[in-house]
Enzyme design. Sequence first.
Site, PDB file in Angstrom:
ATOM      1  N   SER A 139       0.645  -1.306  -0.025  1.00  0.00           N
ATOM      2  CA  SER A 139       0.000   0.063   0.009  1.00  0.00           C
ATOM      3  C   SER A 139       0.908   1.242  -0.078  1.00  0.00           C
ATOM      4  O   SER A 139       1.876   1.539  -0.928  1.00  0.00           O
ATOM      5  CB  SER A 139      -0.824  -0.068   1.143  1.00  0.00           C
ATOM      6  OG  SER A 139      -1.975   0.923   0.995  1.00  0.00           O
ATOM      7  N   ASP A 177      -5.936  -3.517  -2.742  1.00  0.00           N
ATOM      8  CA  ASP A 177      -4.931  -2.991  -1.802  1.00  0.00           C
ATOM      9  C   ASP A 177      -4.236  -4.274  -1.088  1.00  0.00           C
ATOM     10  O   ASP A 177      -5.009  -4.945  -0.761  1.00  0.00           O
ATOM     11  CB  ASP A 177      -5.691  -2.168  -0.676  1.00  0.00           C
ATOM     12  CG  ASP A 177      -4.418  -1.664   0.405  1.00  0.00           C
ATOM     13  OD1 ASP A 177      -3.590  -2.265   0.927  1.00  0.00           O
ATOM     14  OD2 ASP A 177      -4.644  -0.373   0.624  1.00  0.00           O
TER      15      ASP A 177
END
Length: 761
Positions: free
Chosen positions: A84, A230
Amino acid sequence: MNGAHRVVSIRAAVFGAVAAALGWIVLGSAARAADGGSSSAAAPHRLRVGLVLSGGGARGAAHIGVLKVLAQMHIPIDAIAGTSMGAVVGGLYASGLSPSEIESVMDSVNWDDAFSDVPPRKELSFRRKEEERQFPMKLPLGIRGGKLRLPRGLIEAETLTRILRRLTLPVSGIKSFNDLPTPFRAVATDISTGEPVVMRAGDLATAMRASLSAPGVFSPVEREGRLLVDGGIAENLPIDVAREMHVDVLIVVDVGFNLYPRNKLVSPAAISNQMLAILIRRESQRQLSTLTPHDVLITPQLGDASSFDFRIVKRAITLGEQAASAAAPRLASLELSPQAYADYVARRQAEREQLPTIQFVHVNTDSQRYAPSLHSLFDDLIGKRVDPKVVDSRITDLYGRGDLAILDYRIENENGEDGLDLSAERHSYGPDYVRFGLNLQDDFQGNAFYNAEALLVMSELSSTGSEWVWDLQEGVSPHVYSEFFLPLSNYWTYFILPNFEYSATNVPLINSSEQQTANFRLRDFNYGLDFGRQLGNWGEARVGLLHDEGTSYVRIGDPDLPTTHFRDYGFFVRFSYDQLDDVDFPHSGQLATVQWNSENSWVKEQDTPGSENPLNQVTLSWLGAKSFGRETAVLWATGGTTLNQTAPLDLHTQFMLGGLFNLSGLPAQSLAGSDFGIARLLLYRQIGSGGEGLFDFPAYVGFSLEAGNIWQERQSIDFSSVRKDGSVFLGLDTPLGPVYLATGFDQTGSEAFYLFLGRTF
């Protein structure tokens, strides 16, 4: 097992531990003493250092602080694994950027714009800027198949992708992440299977964007046949990934989320976030349990800072520095000598400076609709070394037209040649769309009016991007307007614009004592043909031929006042400049317009012969905004004069003042004449932002100081006749447009009150 065997086993264990510690000390000492070269393919005489950067959204800015301390201590990084925001920071470092350069990028990015599918206003084409000034509602509705369509909600984050693309362009020809200045891995999650996906090769910018794609917020990224979101969902702390990169010691930075205390679990959103945090935390704890005594764990104390609040970037960087400094005693054994570290830095930078030469421009098969525009923008770069700023500027010019959801590029190698591979995708709700505007005003003295407006844009009517626009308004001042925008090139540089308009509005009749003696209804029909040139996305030069005719008749007042018929024909010349960051509550930039109108005005009152009135008028306006933290100062001046006037001005050609920010202590349109000038100084402070301000809208409090007047002839203009007014106001930046609650004051002691929805600048 008998006692003798236990003693032997214990002694063996102790001996093994001591041997391992001695080996650690010897290898650490060798690393400190090394003064030879050090690179990502680390020399065997020192420990290879792996860096693990967790996900955490805005909290991930703390990673930059850690990197800054590692650089200050001369600690090299031989491999990075990130998830991320950790993948974004790690990927930028892996591309060869220094910690200071990454900090500069993070500090300069407007994160509201970066996480948006709408280009920053300064990047919009000038045509789109004009449209936004007129129609303040922020949500366009698409039209497809005869039905209105909403945007699909998920963010493509095109602006963020372009930022990542520009920053990593120097290494975009590198396909294996092992060959980057620092070897790198990014972790994403396959939304179809829930499995972690470790990205080891391919396009670096796309890998970072995929790892950052929070589900439900950002659109998933399709990569190698998999739909990725993500990486924090599957593996927020990729320790095992870094371990596989053949490192000897790990530096692990965990900026993951703390669990909410029970007293904060009071909403469905908070409970949902807690459930997700528990799942992420469980996998992170498993990864942390694999750390050895030689590894270093750094946990910046970010408290309950939100992962979505990018205003904490500077503070998070500082907290990252503090946490890394606290771990300095454990990190010291990894230091290189100044010369060895300088060599390490030089090798990273050298790899970044090897920019490819563009040998071809290829447009993706699914983007052939935009091939003419893309080729006209980029074909002249063939044979030149790729320049990140130039390529990004060209992308901005086309993306700023506002009709594309995605406009991306990659460096591809075909048959040993590097070239640009371009792809474009229009908005899911387009290409035609509708925008709305609303204007309401109440002076709390029984005078109120409203206008509701709709704009229909039919776009992509030709290969050059022609548009047919209809503007319909209903209310106190109804009008119908239409124009056909015909650009003469794909670049929207030169254009022709035929247009017409029918309108009706109320105009007060003001006598020499500044009293309103009547109110007229003005009906007007005009048509014209404009020729123009857009000057990049910052300005426009335009000349137009026009014909205007209409009637004004008394609406309130003496019924014996004559009805007037008028007919004008002539031309205008206009230059406009617009680099404001926001047209509702600007914080930076400038806006300027200069216009000259030259007309022959034929006017005929009822029962009297008509007469020609040569008329030349010049108007100008300039506005500049500058912010100092939450405070903003706006300096705004407008003026106009009537040249070679040979007869009294008719109602449709006079200048008017009065109303909010136009001598705020006077009623709207209470002054009229042939010449005017007014300067304003507005100061306002932001007292809240979206989600925190009053009614969850950005809110501002401020005041204005105003000086100006209207004169019947230029000879009477002097400073002694300038009026001084002011106002205090509360402003809300709502999805419907700016809303003001204000009180105005005039030097004579008169006051005016406003509830105002609509554009003021």
